[in-house]
Scaffold this motif. Structure first.
Motif, PDB file in Angstrom:
ATOM      1  N   GLU A   1      -2.864   8.990  -3.966  1.00  0.00           N
ATOM      2  CA  GLU A   1      -4.488   8.009  -3.709  1.00  0.00           C
ATOM      3  C   GLU A   1      -4.821   7.888  -4.963  1.00  0.00           C
ATOM      4  O   GLU A   1      -6.019   6.784  -4.851  1.00  0.00           O
ATOM      5  CB  GLU A   1      -5.468   9.442  -2.944  1.00  0.00           C
TER       6      GLU A   1
ATOM      7  N   LYS B   1       1.083   4.058  -3.055  1.00  0.00           N
ATOM      8  CA  LYS B   1       0.574   5.319  -3.051  1.00  0.00           C
ATOM      9  C   LYS B   1       2.336   6.309  -2.701  1.00  0.00           C
ATOM     10  O   LYS B   1       1.623   7.048  -3.573  1.00  0.00           O
ATOM     11  CB  LYS B   1       0.292   5.810  -0.750  1.00  0.00           C
TER      12      LYS B   1
ATOM     13  N   GLU C   1       0.966  -1.693  -0.069  1.00  0.00           N
ATOM     14  CA  GLU C   1       0.287  -0.393  -0.211  1.00  0.00           C
ATOM     15  C   GLU C   1       1.075   1.761  -0.056  1.00  0.00           C
ATOM     16  O   GLU C   1       0.848   2.196  -0.592  1.00  0.00           O
ATOM     17  CB  GLU C   1      -1.112   0.303   1.291  1.00  0.00           C
ATOM     18  N   GLU C   2       1.698   1.641   0.435  1.00  0.00           N
ATOM     19  CA  GLU C   2       2.866   2.000   0.802  1.00  0.00           C
ATOM     20  C   GLU C   2       3.779   2.153  -0.596  1.00  0.00           C
ATOM     21  O   GLU C   2       3.758   3.347  -0.864  1.00  0.00           O
ATOM     22  CB  GLU C   2       4.056   1.686   2.014  1.00  0.00           C
TER      23      GLU C   2
ATOM     24  N   TYR D   1      -3.877   5.453  -6.122  1.00  0.00           N
ATOM     25  CA  TYR D   1      -3.011   3.880  -6.293  1.00  0.00           C
ATOM     26  C   TYR D   1      -3.840   2.681  -6.517  1.00  0.00           C
ATOM     27  O   TYR D   1      -3.356   1.940  -6.666  1.00  0.00           O
ATOM     28  CB  TYR D   1      -2.447   4.115  -4.956  1.00  0.00           C
TER      29      TYR D   1
END
Lengths: 248, 278, 355
Positions: A111, A106, A102-103, A113
């Motif tokens: 946003e 991003k 997730e990191e 992503y």
């Protein structure tokens, strides 16, 4: 006998390995005498919809699309060759695996992503079976030719299991540790004829760790040269992060 | 840099033509070879040759035919690596390179006049077949002959026709065993070591010749010693990855012995105190 | 010392000599590579040469037993043809230390043992060795006095020794004499020069001390007692199996044999390549069994090859005391230290027996 049909494909990579192949120089003509290149986006626009005798695959597998695509290529190929660090060991793309997906998403796409689903980076053999490995970032041209000849002769190619030091010493290079530099040669697989060191650079470990490295012994060595251990671990991770997936 | 041809190079090869290829099992083929220049291969049982497939590689292979056969020589090859797999693809009429023979072979002169106990595990039968055929051809020079042969499964049994023939001969004691039987197998089941206690030999006048996979030796030797065989009458032939065959390249070195030159046949006495040998 | 076998060269003329040498032959000599590293390289003029040098990265054995050497040229298929070849060069090696000369003597022994290595012997015939005597230790790694390689004995064509104002040159072969005549800048030696050389050699006996606390003649015994010594286990932890120690050793000669085909796939060459008992695939056989799997066993094998096995086979110690293996080892495995620990451990055992 008709010439074997050969294709080149790329996944997550810089396409530098294919460039090495395209730039092989004089022997390229001799190579084209014995193979028929049917698909190679970097140098030609033709496509091929039949079966491939040999497929060279550059790049690592980083999302679902890639997984599907490499599976299809595998199905269509009698022989599949992983070309370059990204394909053989995950390469620098593997650094992605140091962070939560997730990191990473991003960081790259902000946003939005969520519209770009991604996977942990994998080397090709971690998704489909691979018949030949040509390591290196980029691949070392003479090794590419050697492997090609092995493929055409129907014999296996064994990537050397010993470290770069073996070849480096025979090239009579001044050891990088004598120069006060940290070189990955002692723990990196040979086969590149210590290409980088011959040209004044250190070894970055792009060919992957040796089969049976004495990691504890190497840590002792680093202590003697006052090199912090985590400095080395980071250097190892630069190319070798995907190795963790092999162990699973 | 000048470059010249040196005909007397020890690496020079003789052209050998494949006269016949016989599939023995799934993994093993028997190649019948003859030199193109009509010379014959002068060798002793237990010696080996270096077999070359140009562009692919060179490997040591023991000769498995009788040294008295002046028409051709044979090698039995298991497809396990680069060269052996490529060799398996060859057909009658194809040409390969051969140099040798190398190594000491079995000490025939020492064995003659004694009883002979042959113990073969799997592909170990290959060099021993040469000794067996020789001793059959010179039957009068030997006392009792016992042959024990073991392999993993009935499907891996090599030289089946010959084995049957040996089994029928009255002047040879033959026994065979498999580690794992299949429904059709009617013979012994168990490791080769299980056959040794039952062999009726006079240990002091018997030479044992043992060839098999590396794991086999320790156990077989133990049984033979229990039988009372003297340490210098246990003959072992070792497998190592010889590259030159001439005691130079170092690949086959067992402490101070070169397997290719001082061996591959050693008495147990020579190597019993040597780490790295067994 | 026969005076007629000696010549004198003024110190100021040494560069002129080297330059003259390069005009009559291909010459290879020690060249500085930076960071206290030297290598034998072909030179074109005297200013490239380092007369004062510590042993080169790779010993001059590379000229006798090339790192990569073609054994056969071949054609496969229907035109099957095999041609054994040798490549050689008429070359003069200038400035070879006595340790490296004794290394070449070891190789001579092995490679002229039957079956003779014809390629090696052909090359040897075309190489001229000009030695350069060390008047002092090169560094703390050397153990040349222990193995008796610090004083020139044989194995060279010319030997240069530096005296106070000049070089004295020992002519040891007709090849050497040829060079003396062709370069024409040498003067006959007089008895003072010979006296000075004798004095220098005597003085060397004082400078060069036996570096290891035993004598050469006790080596077989020492090693016979040391197969299970604890030193080997320590090496298991230390050694990285990089093969550097064997690559730089003047008496290592193990090799691998490989093939290369050209792109026609129809012809190619078979070649041999230096290889090392320290590396993983060395002692492996089909099926993957490795008879020296542990690093300790491999290191032990290396030491036994230097100090035990070849004493039986060739009657020689296969260490020249050049110190390269210790100098190059990243894990700092030091030959002198290993031998010393073997001696200490062995002594301790003997004492225990007596007490």
């Amino acid at each position: 006998m008709s010439k074997p049909k050969v294709a080149f494909f790329d996944f997550a990579c810089c396409e530098g390995c294919q460039l090495q192949v395209a730039n092989i120089g004089e022997s390229l003509l001799d190579i084209l005498d014995i193979i028929q290149v049917v698909e190679f986006r970097e140098v030609m626009s033709e496509k091929w919809d039949g079966e491939f005798d040999v497929s060279f695959v550059e790049g690592s597998i980083t999302d679902e699309h890639a997984v599907e695509r490499i599976k299809k290529i595998r199905e269509r190929s009698k022989i599949l060759v992983a070309l370059g660090s990204c394909a053989t060991i995950g390469g620098v793309n593997g650094m992605k695996n140091c962070f939560p997906l997730e990191e990473v998403g991003k960081y790259v796409y902000g946003e939005s992503y969520k519209f770009f689903p991604t996977l942990q980076t994998k080397a090709v053999h971690q998704v489909v079976p691979v018949d030949y490995f040509i390591n290196g970032c980029p691949v070392y041209q003479p090794e590419f030719i050697t492997v090609l000849k092995c493929i055409l002769q129907g014999i296996p190619y064994y990537v050397p299991e010993y470290p770069v030091c073996v070849e480096c010493k025979l090239n009579e290079n001044v050891c990088m540790y004598d120069r006060g530099l940290t070189c990955m040669g002692p723990v990196t697989k040979a086969g590149c004829n210590s290409w980088c060191i011959n040209n004044g650079n250190i070894c970055y470990g792009c060919r992957g760790l040796t089969i049976n490295p004495n990691t504890e012994g190497f840590k002792e060595v680093l202590k003697k040269y006052n090199i912090p251990e985590d400095f080395l671990m980071k250097k190892i991770e630069m190319y070798n992060k995907c190795r963790e997936l092999d162990k699973q | 840099m000048a470059k010249v041809v040196i005909k007397d190079s020890p690496y020079n090869l003789k052209k050998a033509k494949i006269l016949d290829v016989k599939t023995l099992t799934e993994k093993e083929k028997l190649f019948k070879l003859v030199f193109e220049d009509k010379t014959w291969l002068d060798f002793e049982p237990g010696q080996f040759i270096m077999v070359s497939l140009m562009g692919i590689g060179e490997i040591p292979v023991s000769i498995c035919s009788s040294p008295l056969n002046r028409h051709y020589f044979e090698i039995c090859v298991r497809a396990v690596g680069k060269v052996t797999n490529s060799l398996h693809k060859l057909k009658t009429g194809d040409i390969i390179g051969v140099r040798g023979p190398y190594g000491n072979g079995f000490p025939i002169k020492m064995i003659e006049g004694h009883d002979l106990l042959i113990i073969a595990g799997g592909l170990g039968i290959a060099p021993l077949r040469s000794l067996i055929l020789y001793s059959i051809d010179n039957r009068r020079d030997f006392g009792e002959i016992h042959i024990l042969f073991g392999c993993k499964t009935p499907g891996e049994l090599l030289f089946e026709d010959e084995i049957e023939e040996w089994g029928k001969r009255l002047d040879i004691h033959f026994a065979c065993t498999v580690d794992r039987a299949d429904p059709d197998w009617k013979g012994n089941v168990g490791l080769i070591t299980s056959l040794i206690p039952g062999v009726d030999i006079d240990p002091l006048r018997t030479y044992a010749a043992v060839v098999g996979p590396p794991v086999m030796y320790k156990f077989v030797i133990k049984e033979l010693l229990a039988k009372g065989l003297p340490v210098d009458q246990i003959l072992l032939s070792f497998e190592r990855h010889m590259k030159c065959g001439m005691g130079k390249c170092g690949r086959c070195q067992i402490q101070n012995l070169y397997c290719c030159k001082d061996g591959p046949v050693f008495t147990f006495k020579e190597i019993m105190d040597m780490a790295e040998a067994l | 010392m026969k005076i007629e076998q000696y010549r004198i060269l003024e110190k100021s003329l040494i560069n002129e000599f080297i330059d003259k040498l390069t005009s009559i032959s291909k010459v290879s000599a020690p060249v500085y590579k930076g960071f206290n590293n030297y290598a034998f390289h072909e030179i074109k003029s005297a200013d490239e040469v380092s007369l004062k040098y510590i042993p080169t990265i790779i010993p001059p054995k590379k000229y006798f037993l090339p790192i990569k050497e073609t054994l056969l040229d071949f054609k496969k298929g229907n035109e099957f043809k095999v041609e054994p070849t040798v490549e050689y060069d008429n070359i003069v090696l200038f400035g070879v230390h006595t340790c490296d000369i004794s290394g070449i003597k070891c190789l001579n022994m092995v490679l002229s043992d039957k079956p003779k290595d014809t390629g090696y012997l052909v090359r040897k015939k075309h190489i001229t060795i000009i030695g350069l005597e060390c008047n002092d230790y090169c560094d703390e790694y050397a153990s040349c006095a222990f193995v008796g390689a610090h004083i020139p004995t044989t194995g060279y064509d010319l030997m240069f020794t530096e005296l106070t104002d000049c070089f004295i040159i020992h002519i040891h072969s007709s090849k050497g004499m040829d060079i003396i005549e062709k370069t024409g800048i040498f003067k006959p030696a007089d008895s003072n020069n010979i006296e000075e050389l004798k004095a220098l050699r005597n003085n060397k006996l004082r400078i060069f001390n036996n570096e290891i606390p035993t004598e050469r003649r006790y080596l077989p015994d020492l090693f016979d007692r040391s197969f299970n010594a604890s030193v080997w286990k320590e090496l298991e932890q230390k050694c990285l199996s990089c093969g550097n120690c064997t690559a730089v050793c003047p008496t290592c000669y193990c090799f691998d044999i490989k093939e290369d085909v050209d792109l026609s796939l129809q012809s190619g060459e078979r070649y041999r390549l230096w290889f090392s008992c320290q590396l993983d695939p060395f002692a492996k056989v089909a099926g993957g069994i490795d008879f020296r799997r542990e690093r300790s066993a491999r290191q032990r094998h290396r030491f036994y090859r230097k100090f035990r096995y070849h004493i039986d086979r060739y009657g020689m110690v296969f260490c020249t005391g050049c110190g390269r293996c210790s100098r190059t080892c990243m894990a700092k495995i030091n030959l002198k230290e290993v031998l010393t620990s073997l001696i200490r451990e062995s002594e301790a055992k003997i004492w225990r027996k007596w007490l």
